[in-house]
Design a protein around this motif. Structure first.
Motif, mmCIF file in Angstrom:
data_model
loop_
_atom_site.group_PDB
_atom_site.id
_atom_site.type_symbol
_atom_site.label_atom_id
_atom_site.label_comp_id
_atom_site.label_asym_id
_atom_site.label_seq_id
_atom_site.Cartn_x
_atom_site.Cartn_y
_atom_site.Cartn_z
ATOM 1 N N VAL A 280 87.792 69.372 29.212
ATOM 2 C CA VAL A 280 88.443 69.536 27.904
ATOM 3 C C VAL A 280 87.393 69.608 26.804
ATOM 4 N N GLU A 281 86.470 68.689 26.847
ATOM 5 C CA GLU A 281 85.426 68.642 25.825
ATOM 6 C C GLU A 281 84.657 69.953 25.777
ATOM 7 N N GLU A 282 84.275 70.444 26.943
ATOM 8 C CA GLU A 282 83.493 71.678 27.017
ATOM 9 C C GLU A 282 84.280 72.861 26.476
ATOM 10 N N VAL A 283 85.497 73.009 27.008
ATOM 11 C CA VAL A 283 86.297 74.169 26.642
ATOM 12 C C VAL A 283 86.630 74.145 25.157
ATOM 13 N N ALA A 284 86.917 72.960 24.648
ATOM 14 C CA ALA A 284 87.376 72.885 23.267
ATOM 15 C C ALA A 284 86.222 72.977 22.269
ATOM 16 N N PHE A 285 85.051 72.465 22.640
ATOM 17 C CA PHE A 285 84.033 72.257 21.615
ATOM 18 C C PHE A 285 82.713 72.992 21.822
ATOM 19 N N GLU A 286 82.386 73.326 23.051
ATOM 20 C CA GLU A 286 81.036 73.835 23.284
ATOM 21 C C GLU A 286 80.977 75.356 23.250
ATOM 22 N N ARG A 287 79.842 75.862 22.837
ATOM 23 C CA ARG A 287 79.640 77.306 22.818
ATOM 24 C C ARG A 287 79.520 77.825 24.246
ATOM 25 N N LEU A 288 79.993 79.060 24.416
ATOM 26 C CA LEU A 288 80.045 79.608 25.761
ATOM 27 C C LEU A 288 78.649 79.896 26.306
ATOM 28 N N ASP A 289 77.729 80.345 25.455
ATOM 29 C CA ASP A 289 76.388 80.650 25.967
ATOM 30 C C ASP A 289 75.707 79.385 26.491
ATOM 31 N N LYS A 290 75.932 78.270 25.776
ATOM 32 C CA LYS A 290 75.391 76.997 26.238
ATOM 33 C C LYS A 290 75.987 76.594 27.580
ATOM 34 N N ARG A 291 77.306 76.714 27.698
ATOM 35 C CA ARG A 291 77.955 76.333 28.951
ATOM 36 C C ARG A 291 77.527 77.250 30.084
ATOM 37 N N LEU A 292 77.338 78.519 29.762
ATOM 38 C CA LEU A 292 76.896 79.465 30.779
ATOM 39 C C LEU A 292 75.516 79.071 31.308
ATOM 40 N N ALA A 293 74.629 78.739 30.406
ATOM 41 C CA ALA A 293 73.294 78.309 30.825
ATOM 42 C C ALA A 293 73.388 77.080 31.724
ATOM 43 N N GLN A 294 74.244 76.148 31.347
ATOM 44 C CA GLN A 294 74.423 74.953 32.173
ATOM 45 C C GLN A 294 74.875 75.333 33.586
ATOM 46 N N ARG A 295 75.865 76.210 33.678
ATOM 47 C CA ARG A 295 76.383 76.593 34.983
ATOM 48 C C ARG A 295 75.320 77.291 35.811
ATOM 49 N N LEU A 296 74.559 78.180 35.183
ATOM 50 C CA LEU A 296 73.519 78.894 35.918
ATOM 51 C C LEU A 296 72.521 77.903 36.503
ATOM 52 N N LEU A 297 72.083 76.968 35.693
ATOM 53 C CA LEU A 297 71.112 75.992 36.173
ATOM 54 C C LEU A 297 71.717 75.130 37.275
ATOM 55 N N ALA A 298 72.975 74.736 37.096
ATOM 56 C CA ALA A 298 73.618 73.895 38.100
ATOM 57 C C ALA A 298 73.752 74.640 39.423
ATOM 58 N N ARG A 299 74.129 75.904 39.362
ATOM 59 C CA ARG A 299 74.309 76.662 40.599
ATOM 60 C C ARG A 299 72.973 76.980 41.251
ATOM 61 N N ALA A 300 71.922 77.078 40.455
ATOM 62 C CA ALA A 300 70.611 77.381 41.014
ATOM 63 C C ALA A 300 70.050 76.194 41.786
ATOM 64 N N GLY A 301 70.478 75.000 41.402
ATOM 65 C CA GLY A 301 69.883 73.820 42.022
ATOM 66 C C GLY A 301 68.401 73.789 41.699
ATOM 67 N N ASP A 302 67.581 73.635 42.735
ATOM 68 C CA ASP A 302 66.140 73.670 42.475
ATOM 69 C C ASP A 302 65.558 75.054 42.769
ATOM 70 N N GLY A 303 66.411 75.973 43.205
ATOM 71 C CA GLY A 303 65.960 77.347 43.424
ATOM 72 C C GLY A 303 65.885 78.109 42.109
ATOM 73 N N THR A 304 65.735 79.420 42.224
ATOM 74 C CA THR A 304 65.579 80.200 41.004
ATOM 75 C C THR A 304 66.493 81.422 40.982
ATOM 76 N N THR A 305 67.224 81.667 42.083
ATOM 77 C CA THR A 305 68.194 82.755 42.050
ATOM 78 C C THR A 305 69.568 82.231 42.419
#
Lengths: 220, 220
Positions: free
Chosen positions: B141-166
């Motif tokens: 809720v907090e993310e969807v309601a308040f955070e910018r999408l580019d910021k959340r996108l960056a978070q997701r990319l990093l989370a999905r990458a784990g310690d890899g890079t692709t």
DNA sequence: GGTGGTCTGTGACTTAGTCACGTTCCCGTG
DNA sequence: CACGGGAACGTGACTAAGTCACAGACCACC
């Protein structure tokens, strides 16, 4: 303490007499005036809370100062936030504020854990409230992520009006109900006024065409 | 059934031997291939589920076809949705799908209720998972309601990458992770590419400047 | 009759979502 | 090998929502 409050909770009223007595002996009735902070981030709860009357608003505040109402706890329900703090030492980023004068019953941590262990009815009560809150939160996510704001605004206006026709609320309060910004709500309201569906005045809104609002609220 | 699975759940491993035996005798191990629907709206659950390995994605689908991921259940956790169905006959508007091959343990409803009644450790496990999911949902809720999408996108990319890079993921999948629309995600990704922070190709994304992404993800 | 606080209005701008396409790539089948 | 269909991605024009920086307007209380 008098035990008539227990009748407000069917699951507790159905307990065997010794369980009822166990609870009523350890619980204390508390009166919380409007605007009291029931819990807040970083303040661990020390009692389990059963609400008898009135409503507690549970909301999240963003760093940027925007707010969103997650759900409301009303008479006959329990406060999951404090429950979770007791059960799982979880600390949530939400705060709870009384929206009206509230009567509640506080059960100390030790008695709460004992009741959980001993009483299936008490467990059912707690689990049912958890489930209800998860439902509520999922509904908020759905609304915020997918629904148009004018539709949600119409829903809130109708909900706050109840069976009456005027709502005493500020644009700011409506905005936090919806997790939006005051200016946005103001503009949408003015559009509704332009259509003749509401009449606006400082601190209150008159619903002139509830049927139209209902159509908007239910429309796809 | 072999009872070594129980070691994945500290609360259960700490149970007295008779409780452990009670559970292992009644539980059955199940293997769910990628893409299996674990639960869906309108389909009442009949077993309590403990995930051993793999992840289950719990998501909501809007009438308009947009989707949002509410949370993921991974090894060592339990599935609250099915739990709630068992405990409170609640029916949620979410569905659960395995994202990988999943190994799980299913405990029949009767054994589950017995375990809840008898075992404080089992109760703690269930309550802790409820609390975790409420935390997760509040975070969404907090993310969807308040955070910018580019910021959340960056978070997701990093989370999905784990310690890899692709990251092997489609724009569409990222969009449902974020509760947004494919085109929007695509545009944001291209902006990131323009800055040289990522390199895009069909079905996968290369993170060229993780530090920059991290700054974006953590920025105010 | 000021005066401070709350409530509301406004315009210019950015960000996000929608709609209706068009394009590109992949992979199996004839 | 062509080619046909589906999945993934790109694009432009538009609407909806949020942000920022104000400016009035109203109220209550000295």
């Amino acid at each position: 303490m008098s035990d008539n409050w227990i009748e407000r909770f069917p699951e507790l009223a159905a307990l065997p007499p010794q369980d009822r007595q166990y609870l009523t002996e350890r619980a204390t009735k508390v009166a919380l005036p409007t605007g009291t902070t029931v819990f807040a981030p970083g303040v661990p709860a020390e009692s389990f809370l059963l609400i008898l009357s009135g409503t507690v608003r549970v909301q999240q505040v963003s760093p940027g100062g925007r707010e969103i109402v997650l759900y409301r706890v009303t008479g006959g329900e329990t406060c999951i936030m404090t429950t979770s703090c007791l059960l799982a030492d979880e600390n949530y980023a939400a705060d709870g504020v009384t929206e009206t004068d509230v009567e509640a019953v506080a059960v100390p941590k030790a008695a709460f854990e004992e009741a959980i262990a001993q009483s299936p009815g008490f467990r059912r009560l707690v689990f049912a409230d958890y489930s209800r809150r998860i439902s509520d939160l999922m509904h908020v996510v759905e609304e915020v992520a997918f629904e148009r704001l004018d539709k949600r605004l119409a829903q809130r206006l109708l909900a706050r009006a109840g069976d009456g026709t005027t709502v005493r609320v500020t644009h700011h309060d409506l905005a936090t109900d919806l997790g939006s910004a005051r200016e946005v709500v103001g503009r949408l309201l003015k559009e509704l006024e332009r259509r003749g569906w509401v009449a606006l005045s400082r601190g209150s809104i008159e619903l002139c065409a509830p049927e139209q609002l209902k159509a908007l609220a239910e429309g796809s």
